[in-house]
Design an enzyme around this catalytic site. Sequence first.
Site, PDB file in Angstrom:
ATOM      1  N   CYS A  64       0.824  -1.216   0.000  1.00  0.00           N
ATOM      2  CA  CYS A  64       0.000   0.000   0.000  1.00  0.00           C
ATOM      3  C   CYS A  64       0.851   1.256   0.000  1.00  0.00           C
ATOM      4  CB  CYS A  64      -0.928   0.006   1.213  1.00  0.00           C
ATOM      5  SG  CYS A  64      -1.918   1.504   1.344  1.00  0.00           S
ATOM      6  N   ARG A  67      -0.025   4.599   3.036  1.00  0.00           N
ATOM      7  CA  ARG A  67       0.095   4.310   4.468  1.00  0.00           C
ATOM      8  C   ARG A  67       0.376   5.498   5.372  1.00  0.00           C
ATOM      9  NH1 ARG A  67       4.319  -0.392   4.697  1.00  0.00           N
ATOM     10  NH2 ARG A  67       4.657  -0.148   2.452  1.00  0.00           N
ATOM     11  N   TRP A 237      -9.226   5.546  -0.111  1.00  0.00           N
ATOM     12  CA  TRP A 237      -9.774   6.183  -1.315  1.00  0.00           C
ATOM     13  C   TRP A 237      -8.887   5.782  -2.483  1.00  0.00           C
ATOM     14  CZ3 TRP A 237      -8.263   8.931   3.053  1.00  0.00           C
ATOM     15  CH2 TRP A 237      -6.965   9.457   3.029  1.00  0.00           C
ATOM     16  N   GLU A 242      -5.330   3.347 -10.437  1.00  0.00           N
ATOM     17  CA  GLU A 242      -6.010   2.064 -10.208  1.00  0.00           C
ATOM     18  C   GLU A 242      -7.185   1.907 -11.166  1.00  0.00           C
ATOM     19  OE1 GLU A 242      -6.446   2.869  -5.671  1.00  0.00           O
ATOM     20  OE2 GLU A 242      -6.252   0.707  -5.902  1.00  0.00           O
TER      21      GLU A 242
HETATM   22  N1  ARG Z   1      -7.085  -1.678  -7.040  1.00  0.00           N
HETATM   23  C1  ARG Z   1      -8.383  -1.950  -6.504  1.00  0.00           C
HETATM   24  C2  ARG Z   1      -9.447  -1.421  -7.445  1.00  0.00           C
HETATM   25  O1  ARG Z   1      -9.124  -0.851  -8.451  1.00  0.00           O
HETATM   26  C3  ARG Z   1      -8.569  -1.338  -5.126  1.00  0.00           C
HETATM   27  C4  ARG Z   1      -7.516  -1.700  -4.103  1.00  0.00           C
HETATM   28  C5  ARG Z   1      -7.519  -0.796  -2.889  1.00  0.00           C
HETATM   29  N2  ARG Z   1      -7.237   0.578  -3.280  1.00  0.00           N
HETATM   30  C6  ARG Z   1      -7.227   1.613  -2.447  1.00  0.00           C
HETATM   31  N3  ARG Z   1      -6.971   2.780  -2.966  1.00  0.00           N
HETATM   32  N4  ARG Z   1      -7.454   1.497  -1.164  1.00  0.00           N
HETATM   33  O2  ARG Z   1     -10.628  -1.516  -7.203  1.00  0.00           O
END
Ligand code: ARG
Length: 377
Positions: A64, A67, A237, A242
Amino acid sequence: MNDLFNKAESFIKQYYREKKLPDSARKKRLNEIKESIMSSGTYEQTYDEIEFGAKVAWRNSNRCIGRLFWNSLNVFDAREAASVEDVKQALFNHIDYATNDGKIRSTVTLFKPRRADGSDPLRIYNHQLIRYAGYKQEDGSIIGDPHSVELTEFCKNLGWEGKGTPYDVLPIVIQLDGESPVYFEVPSHLIKEVPIMHPESDAFNKLDLRWYAVPIISEMKLEIGGIEYVTAPFNGWYMETEIAARNFADEDRYNQLTQVAGAFGLSTVYQSSMWKDRAIIELCTAVMYSFKKAGVSIVDHHTASQQFARFEERENEEGREVTGDWTWLIPPVSPASTPIFHKQYNNTWKSPNFFYQPSVMDTAAKSGCPFFQSIKK
Ligand code: ARG
């Protein structure tokens, strides 16, 4: 027994050390735990212990990048939840509190942990509490999120029917105490979604992309002092890559790069024209712009990397080594433009932590339960 006590001891010591609590109280607590383990095979943690444990589990999450904010995690204790109705309420409350109309709050909800006999009072089937279905078509193509095909099939076998659009939110499927799984829908007023628009391209907007606001991972196990919280959904968030560079871009996910290139009039004939890279950047731009416009918390990968560097500084000041998984910490876009790329990390997994665990779908199927045999392909 010994194994559990050793884990409990090392956690309790860390807790009393970091919280600067008196030795006498620590000794008393350790005695209490020893007696409880001897008589019942397990022990119950206090709210303060689980709050600290869950925060440190985030701090120890090697993959992560977010953090820095570990100490502001909101920890909900739902260990009393015993019925489907109780669990439903606790999960809806988590979604509602975490979403906070867009000002996302990092939150974890702990349900009853694994028992001393190894049985689980509660498991969640979903990868995330809010996630889009994926429908496999006759010709092998998929409508929606290919990542969800197996769970979508499972839900259909339980009697759920989705609309069949690319963005149908799956119901939540739970299993209480080894019973048959049950599912329920998340009320739509609790689900915040963001239409993904580009600040400069109408053609992009015609792609009708959207994504949900809050990623709430619900299949991992939170381990604190040897106690296994097999159901402990948690969220932060999003970082824009991602969604933009993975969920929309990966060929085995929404696979949108060709369409995005088309919207921007980019020729896709030669890879060397960097049309994929350009499409990814346009997606990142659109995701950032849209979340900000909708008032939903999000962080870009440059800012997140800076925040991670501050986390490393602070941990050093506290005399703690930061462990990390470099392959996950580097963002998928322009990694070498962040300081993380140029460093090395020790990928030892400390406890407390969030761990992967066998999915309940596979476990139930393998146990030979006829109900599962009949519905799992
Ligand atoms: N990578 C995942 C997604 O696209 C989420 C993982 C957790 N991500 C976070 N920013 N807490 O759905």
